[in-house]
Design an enzyme around this catalytic site. Structure first.
Site, PDB file in Angstrom:
ATOM      1  CG  ASN A   1      12.533 -12.617  16.279  1.00  0.00           C
ATOM      2  OD1 ASN A   1      13.592 -12.022  16.476  1.00  0.00           O
ATOM      3  ND2 ASN A   1      11.468 -12.017  15.775  1.00  0.00           N
TER       4      ASN A   1
ATOM      5  CG  PHE B   1       4.717 -18.196  23.871  1.00  0.00           C
ATOM      6  CD1 PHE B   1       4.612 -19.491  23.385  1.00  0.00           C
ATOM      7  CD2 PHE B   1       5.709 -17.364  23.341  1.00  0.00           C
ATOM      8  CE1 PHE B   1       5.476 -19.953  22.388  1.00  0.00           C
ATOM      9  CE2 PHE B   1       6.561 -17.809  22.360  1.00  0.00           C
ATOM     10  CZ  PHE B   1       6.444 -19.115  21.883  1.00  0.00           C
TER      11      PHE B   1
ATOM     12  CE1 TYR C   1       9.344  -6.708  26.352  1.00  0.00           C
ATOM     13  CE2 TYR C   1      11.040  -6.652  24.661  1.00  0.00           C
ATOM     14  CZ  TYR C   1      10.294  -7.354  25.576  1.00  0.00           C
ATOM     15  OH  TYR C   1      10.489  -8.706  25.718  1.00  0.00           O
TER      16      TYR C   1
ATOM     17  CG  ASP D   1      -0.048  -7.034  38.749  1.00  0.00           C
ATOM     18  OD1 ASP D   1       1.121  -6.615  38.748  1.00  0.00           O
ATOM     19  OD2 ASP D   1      -0.870  -6.809  37.834  1.00  0.00           O
TER      20      ASP D   1
HETATM   21  C1  UD2 Z   1      10.939  -9.225  17.926  1.00  0.00           C
HETATM   22  C2  UD2 Z   1      10.158  -9.520  19.185  1.00  0.00           C
HETATM   23  C3  UD2 Z   1      10.085  -8.304  20.048  1.00  0.00           C
HETATM   24  C4  UD2 Z   1      11.481  -7.746  20.323  1.00  0.00           C
HETATM   25  C5  UD2 Z   1      12.191  -7.501  18.996  1.00  0.00           C
HETATM   26  C6  UD2 Z   1      13.643  -7.102  19.235  1.00  0.00           C
HETATM   27  C7  UD2 Z   1       8.512 -11.251  18.695  1.00  0.00           C
HETATM   28  C8  UD2 Z   1       7.079 -11.567  18.422  1.00  0.00           C
HETATM   29  N1  UD2 Z   1       8.802  -9.949  18.848  1.00  0.00           N
HETATM   30  O1  UD2 Z   1      10.249  -8.301  17.109  1.00  0.00           O
HETATM   31  O2  UD2 Z   1       9.465  -8.617  21.276  1.00  0.00           O
HETATM   32  O3  UD2 Z   1      12.193  -8.635  21.139  1.00  0.00           O
HETATM   33  O4  UD2 Z   1      12.225  -8.711  18.221  1.00  0.00           O
HETATM   34  O5  UD2 Z   1      14.268  -6.789  18.051  1.00  0.00           O
HETATM   35  O6  UD2 Z   1       9.353 -12.136  18.807  1.00  0.00           O
HETATM   36  N2  UD2 Z   1       6.476  -9.644   9.461  1.00  0.00           N
HETATM   37  C9  UD2 Z   1       5.946  -9.806   8.193  1.00  0.00           C
HETATM   38  N3  UD2 Z   1       4.617 -10.153   8.103  1.00  0.00           N
HETATM   39  C10 UD2 Z   1       3.823 -10.345   9.196  1.00  0.00           C
HETATM   40  C11 UD2 Z   1       4.381 -10.162  10.491  1.00  0.00           C
HETATM   41  C12 UD2 Z   1       5.716  -9.810  10.576  1.00  0.00           C
HETATM   42  O7  UD2 Z   1       6.623  -9.625   7.181  1.00  0.00           O
HETATM   43  O8  UD2 Z   1       2.642 -10.670   9.038  1.00  0.00           O
HETATM   44  C13 UD2 Z   1       7.899  -9.293   9.563  1.00  0.00           C
HETATM   45  C14 UD2 Z   1       8.157  -8.050  10.395  1.00  0.00           C
HETATM   46  O9  UD2 Z   1       8.034  -6.898   9.625  1.00  0.00           O
HETATM   47  C15 UD2 Z   1       9.585  -8.322  10.869  1.00  0.00           C
HETATM   48  C16 UD2 Z   1       9.652  -9.846  10.994  1.00  0.00           C
HETATM   49  O10 UD2 Z   1       8.551 -10.343  10.259  1.00  0.00           O
HETATM   50  O11 UD2 Z   1      10.520  -7.894   9.920  1.00  0.00           O
HETATM   51  C17 UD2 Z   1       9.543 -10.325  12.424  1.00  0.00           C
HETATM   52  O12 UD2 Z   1       8.450  -9.650  13.037  1.00  0.00           O
HETATM   53  P1  UD2 Z   1       7.923 -10.024  14.500  1.00  0.00           P
HETATM   54  O13 UD2 Z   1       6.816  -9.099  14.799  1.00  0.00           O
HETATM   55  O14 UD2 Z   1       7.668 -11.478  14.608  1.00  0.00           O
HETATM   56  O15 UD2 Z   1       9.178  -9.750  15.443  1.00  0.00           O
HETATM   57  P2  UD2 Z   1      10.237  -8.526  15.541  1.00  0.00           P
HETATM   58  O16 UD2 Z   1      11.550  -9.069  15.079  1.00  0.00           O
HETATM   59  O17 UD2 Z   1       9.709  -7.304  14.913  1.00  0.00           O
END
Ligand code: UD2
Length: 319
Positions: free
Chosen positions: A178, A14, A149, A61
């Site tokens: 994000n 991505f 991670y 890889d």
């Molecule tokens: C992000 C990064 C992760 C890591 C982390 C560090 C992404 C995809 N992931 O995780 O790799 O760097 O930050 O802190 O960028 N949510 C909803 N509904 C949904 C999906 C998600 O409410 O259908 C909420 C989720 O609970 C969270 C927020 O959206 O509070 C962001 O979730 P995420 O999975 O996009 O990313 P995050 O911040 O957990």
């Protein structure tokens, strides 16, 4: 940027594919090393044919020293983006995660050293901070990762620092917040919230908030991230540097869904599910260091960037 040759590990992914596109637009020669575990060849076929640079795709890889030794010699610098990118997957499969993110990063740095490559720009993550509440987070804030991670990204930074000191290499690590944008897969169990919401809006399906939807995140557009990577390489930096790469703004998950309502015309109210285990309440980057040192300026037009993401997702659903 002078016409130069660069290696991008994970270049079919991505973020990597946006960097490759950016470098090709500058006329650079780009080698992509990717094992296609989460990257797609189609990501690299999406570019306008008119880009002046030259692209070479090598299937391999980063954990295979022979693959690295074959592609590294002769490049002006390495962008190291290949990784197991999921926090939850790293918790489920810590061995695999360490093998790719820990050992793999060490192999990339060491092959760079052996080949006399002096410049490496590496992907790190806001996950190194853990649940630090001193927002906005500056690079000097304490790192206390909560996942394999995050720990491996911190280890990668420290390996980079050590290599600059022991072997006179120059290493910059970028802590991505994000990241969102076109080519972010919406269907994996580890998909980001922006791609999930884009798909829900396109399919006219109601999404879920985990918790009250009032948690905040700092969403940064993928083209800004590609630019930050390129600026880091261009800066002719010496020694070791760490920079946050975010938008410098925080918005709630609820406001994100509302914004998709404006972009898509689908404005149903989301349902609420229990909060995710380990979900942090808020995240926000301090990007003053990268602005001052590298002239990084993220997009000011969040709605336009969401629109681009939504349009890409819709075209994927229709193809
Ligand atoms: C992000 C990064 C992760 C890591 C982390 C560090 C992404 C995809 N992931 O995780 O790799 O760097 O930050 O802190 O960028 N949510 C909803 N509904 C949904 C999906 C998600 O409410 O259908 C909420 C989720 O609970 C969270 C927020 O959206 O509070 C962001 O979730 P995420 O999975 O996009 O990313 P995050 O911040 O957990």
């Amino acid at each position: 940027m002078n016409v130069k040759s660069y290696l991008v590990t994970g270049g079919a992914g991505f973020i990597g594919s946006h960097l490759v596109e950016n470098l090709l637009a500058e006329g650079c020669h780009v080698k992509v090393l990717d094992n296609f575990s989460t990257g797609f060849e189609s990501n690299l076929m999406d570019f306008p044919k008119s880009l002046p640079g030259k692209l070479e795709i090598i299937r391999g890889d980063i954990r295979d020293a022979e693959s690295l030794a074959a592609v590294i010699p002769g490049v002006a610098g390495i962008f190291h983006l290949a990784a197991l990118v999921s926090v939850p997957q790293s918790i489920d499969q810590p061995d695999l995660s360490f093998d790719i993110n820990g050992r793999g990063t060490q192999l990339v740095l060491d092959q760079a050293r052996k080949s006399g490559i002096k410049r490496v720009v590496m992907a790190s993550s806001a996950a190194v901070y853990g649940d630090n509440e001193n927002l906005p987070l500056s690079e000097d804030e304490m790192s206390l990762p909560l996942s394999p991670y995050g720990l491996e990204k911190l280890l990668g930074e420290q390996m980079g620092r050590l290599y600059t000191e022991l072997y006179q290499m120059n290493v910059t690590c970028l802590r991505f917040f994000n990241v969102f944008g076109p080519r972010q897969p919406p269907d994996s169990p580890y998909s980001g919230v922006v791609s999930i919401f884009a798909k829900k809006a396109a399919a006219r399906e109601i999404p879920a908030f985990y918790g009250d939807g009032l948690q905040t995140r700092d969403f940064v557009f993928v083209q800004d991230v590609a630019n930050a990577l390129k600026l880091s390489m261009q800066s002719n930096f010496s020694g070791f540097h760490v920079y946050n790469v975010g938008s410098g703004k925080e918005i709630t998950v609820k406001a994100l869904w509302d914004a998709f309502g404006l972009v898509s015309g689908f404005d149903e109210v989301a349902i609420q599910l229990p909060a995710r285990d380990g979900d942090i309440k808020a995240s926000l980057s301090d990007i003053s260091r990268i602005k001052a040192d590298l002239g990084f300026h993220p997009s000011e037009d969040f709605k336009k960037d969401l629109q681009a993401t939504y349009s890409w997702l819709k075209s994927e659903l229709n193809s």
